[in-house]
Scaffold this motif. Sequence first.
Motif, PDB file in Angstrom:
ATOM      1  N   THR A  33       0.835  -1.206   0.000  1.00 34.26           N
ATOM      2  CA  THR A  33       0.000   0.000   0.000  1.00 34.26           C
ATOM      3  C   THR A  33       0.868   1.253   0.000  1.00 34.26           C
ATOM      4  O   THR A  33       0.617   2.186  -0.770  1.00 34.26           O
ATOM      5  N   ILE A  34       1.886   1.263   0.832  1.00 33.01           N
ATOM      6  CA  ILE A  34       2.804   2.415   0.857  1.00 33.01           C
ATOM      7  C   ILE A  34       3.520   2.542  -0.484  1.00 33.01           C
ATOM      8  O   ILE A  34       3.645   3.647  -1.029  1.00 33.01           O
ATOM      9  N   ALA A  35       3.985   1.422  -1.034  1.00 30.52           N
ATOM     10  CA  ALA A  35       4.645   1.457  -2.345  1.00 30.52           C
ATOM     11  C   ALA A  35       3.692   1.976  -3.412  1.00 30.52           C
ATOM     12  O   ALA A  35       4.100   2.719  -4.313  1.00 30.52           O
ATOM     13  N   THR A  36       2.401   1.622  -3.297  1.00 31.10           N
ATOM     14  CA  THR A  36       1.392   2.093  -4.253  1.00 31.10           C
ATOM     15  C   THR A  36       1.213   3.601  -4.157  1.00 31.10           C
ATOM     16  O   THR A  36       1.172   4.297  -5.178  1.00 31.10           O
ATOM     17  N   VAL A  37       1.111   4.119  -2.943  1.00 32.66           N
ATOM     18  CA  VAL A  37       0.954   5.572  -2.755  1.00 32.66           C
ATOM     19  C   VAL A  37       2.163   6.310  -3.329  1.00 32.66           C
ATOM     20  O   VAL A  37       2.009   7.307  -4.043  1.00 32.66           O
ATOM     21  N   ILE A  38       3.349   5.813  -3.046  1.00 30.78           N
ATOM     22  CA  ILE A  38       4.566   6.444  -3.576  1.00 30.78           C
ATOM     23  C   ILE A  38       4.596   6.367  -5.101  1.00 30.78           C
ATOM     24  O   ILE A  38       4.959   7.333  -5.775  1.00 30.78           O
ATOM     25  N   ALA A  39       4.197   5.234  -5.661  1.00 35.17           N
ATOM     26  CA  ALA A  39       4.177   5.071  -7.120  1.00 35.17           C
ATOM     27  C   ALA A  39       3.179   6.028  -7.761  1.00 35.17           C
ATOM     28  O   ALA A  39       3.459   6.606  -8.819  1.00 35.17           O
ATOM     29  N   ARG A  41       2.157   8.959  -6.571  1.00 34.94           N
ATOM     30  CA  ARG A  41       2.737  10.314  -6.504  1.00 34.94           C
ATOM     31  C   ARG A  41       3.822  10.501  -7.564  1.00 34.94           C
ATOM     32  O   ARG A  41       3.858  11.508  -8.271  1.00 34.94           O
ATOM     33  N   SER A  42       4.709   9.510  -7.691  1.00 33.33           N
ATOM     34  CA  SER A  42       5.796   9.601  -8.670  1.00 33.33           C
ATOM     35  C   SER A  42       5.267   9.568 -10.101  1.00 33.33           C
ATOM     36  O   SER A  42       5.751  10.303 -10.964  1.00 33.33           O
ATOM     37  N   GLY A  43       4.270   8.722 -10.359  1.00 34.12           N
ATOM     38  CA  GLY A  43       3.682   8.633 -11.693  1.00 34.12           C
ATOM     39  C   GLY A  43       2.996   9.923 -12.111  1.00 34.12           C
ATOM     40  O   GLY A  43       3.106  10.356 -13.265  1.00 34.12           O
ATOM     41  N   ASP A  71      16.332   7.959  -8.973  1.00 33.36           N
ATOM     42  CA  ASP A  71      15.054   8.596  -8.637  1.00 33.36           C
ATOM     43  C   ASP A  71      14.073   7.572  -8.068  1.00 33.36           C
ATOM     44  O   ASP A  71      13.418   7.826  -7.055  1.00 33.36           O
ATOM     45  N   GLY A  72      14.002   6.415  -8.694  1.00 34.85           N
ATOM     46  CA  GLY A  72      13.116   5.362  -8.205  1.00 34.85           C
ATOM     47  C   GLY A  72      13.533   4.872  -6.830  1.00 34.85           C
ATOM     48  O   GLY A  72      12.697   4.675  -5.951  1.00 34.85           O
ATOM     49  N   TRP A  73      14.834   4.703  -6.619  1.00 36.21           N
ATOM     50  CA  TRP A  73      15.310   4.242  -5.320  1.00 36.21           C
ATOM     51  C   TRP A  73      15.028   5.278  -4.233  1.00 36.21           C
ATOM     52  O   TRP A  73      14.658   4.919  -3.115  1.00 36.21           O
ATOM     53  N   ARG A 119       3.880   2.845 -11.073  1.00 33.18           N
ATOM     54  CA  ARG A 119       4.368   4.174 -11.444  1.00 33.18           C
ATOM     55  C   ARG A 119       4.144   4.447 -12.930  1.00 33.18           C
ATOM     56  O   ARG A 119       3.615   5.493 -13.307  1.00 33.18           O
ATOM     57  N   GLY A 120       4.521   3.514 -13.774  1.00 39.89           N
ATOM     58  CA  GLY A 120       4.325   3.697 -15.206  1.00 39.89           C
ATOM     59  C   GLY A 120       2.861   3.678 -15.609  1.00 39.89           C
ATOM     60  O   GLY A 120       2.432   4.440 -16.482  1.00 39.89           O
ATOM     61  N   THR A 121       2.067   2.833 -14.953  1.00 41.29           N
ATOM     62  CA  THR A 121       0.634   2.762 -15.240  1.00 41.29           C
ATOM     63  C   THR A 121      -0.044   4.081 -14.909  1.00 41.29           C
ATOM     64  O   THR A 121      -0.858   4.590 -15.692  1.00 41.29           O
ATOM     65  N   VAL A 122       0.303   4.651 -13.760  1.00 45.61           N
ATOM     66  CA  VAL A 122      -0.271   5.937 -13.362  1.00 45.61           C
ATOM     67  C   VAL A 122       0.137   7.022 -14.345  1.00 45.61           C
ATOM     68  O   VAL A 122      -0.684   7.873 -14.725  1.00 45.61           O
ATOM     69  N   THR A 123       1.375   7.003 -14.786  1.00 43.16           N
ATOM     70  CA  THR A 123       1.837   7.995 -15.766  1.00 43.16           C
ATOM     71  C   THR A 123       1.028   7.888 -17.058  1.00 43.16           C
ATOM     72  O   THR A 123       0.580   8.906 -17.600  1.00 43.16           O
ATOM     73  N   ARG A 124       0.807   6.675 -17.534  1.00 43.56           N
ATOM     74  CA  ARG A 124       0.022   6.482 -18.764  1.00 43.56           C
ATOM     75  C   ARG A 124      -1.408   7.013 -18.603  1.00 43.56           C
ATOM     76  O   ARG A 124      -1.925   7.712 -19.465  1.00 43.56           O
TER      77      ARG A 124
END
Length: 138
Positions: A33-39, A41-43, A71-73, A119-124
């Motif tokens: 869940t935390i990784a999802t929130v961060i992804a 925001r980044s996306g 950046d991802g790290w 992250r990439g999915t959110v960007t798309r």
Amino acid sequence: MNELWIHFWTRVFEVMTDRVDGPFRFRLVLQPTIATVIAIRSGLKDARLGRPPYFWALMTDPVHRAEMAKDGWRSVGKVFILAMVLDIVFQLIVVHTVYPAGVVFVAFVLAIIPYLILRGTVTRIANRFMKLRSRHLH
């Protein structure tokens, strides 16, 4: 040699299934869940800055790969380290030993994989909404 691999993967499966209903199982939901929130925001930031979807660009853009990996790290590294620490504590309490490869594997599954996928999915998705919005405004 083949028996070693069978034993290894059998042990990995046993230890992984112990994680599902043992102590600290909350982390199996919390860390992704935390990784999802961060992804997310980044996306969204990537979309605003006109960057390509993260994972695809990471694999296909050798010029910017190191910069993108850093950046991802920076984004997901703390979640990865937390996943490792919690898995070490879990292993010490339940298994009474620490399997370093298992620690890294679990942390990768709980933190890195959700981040890379989302992250990439959110960007798309954000790019599509931004294009639709700009068409409606003009």
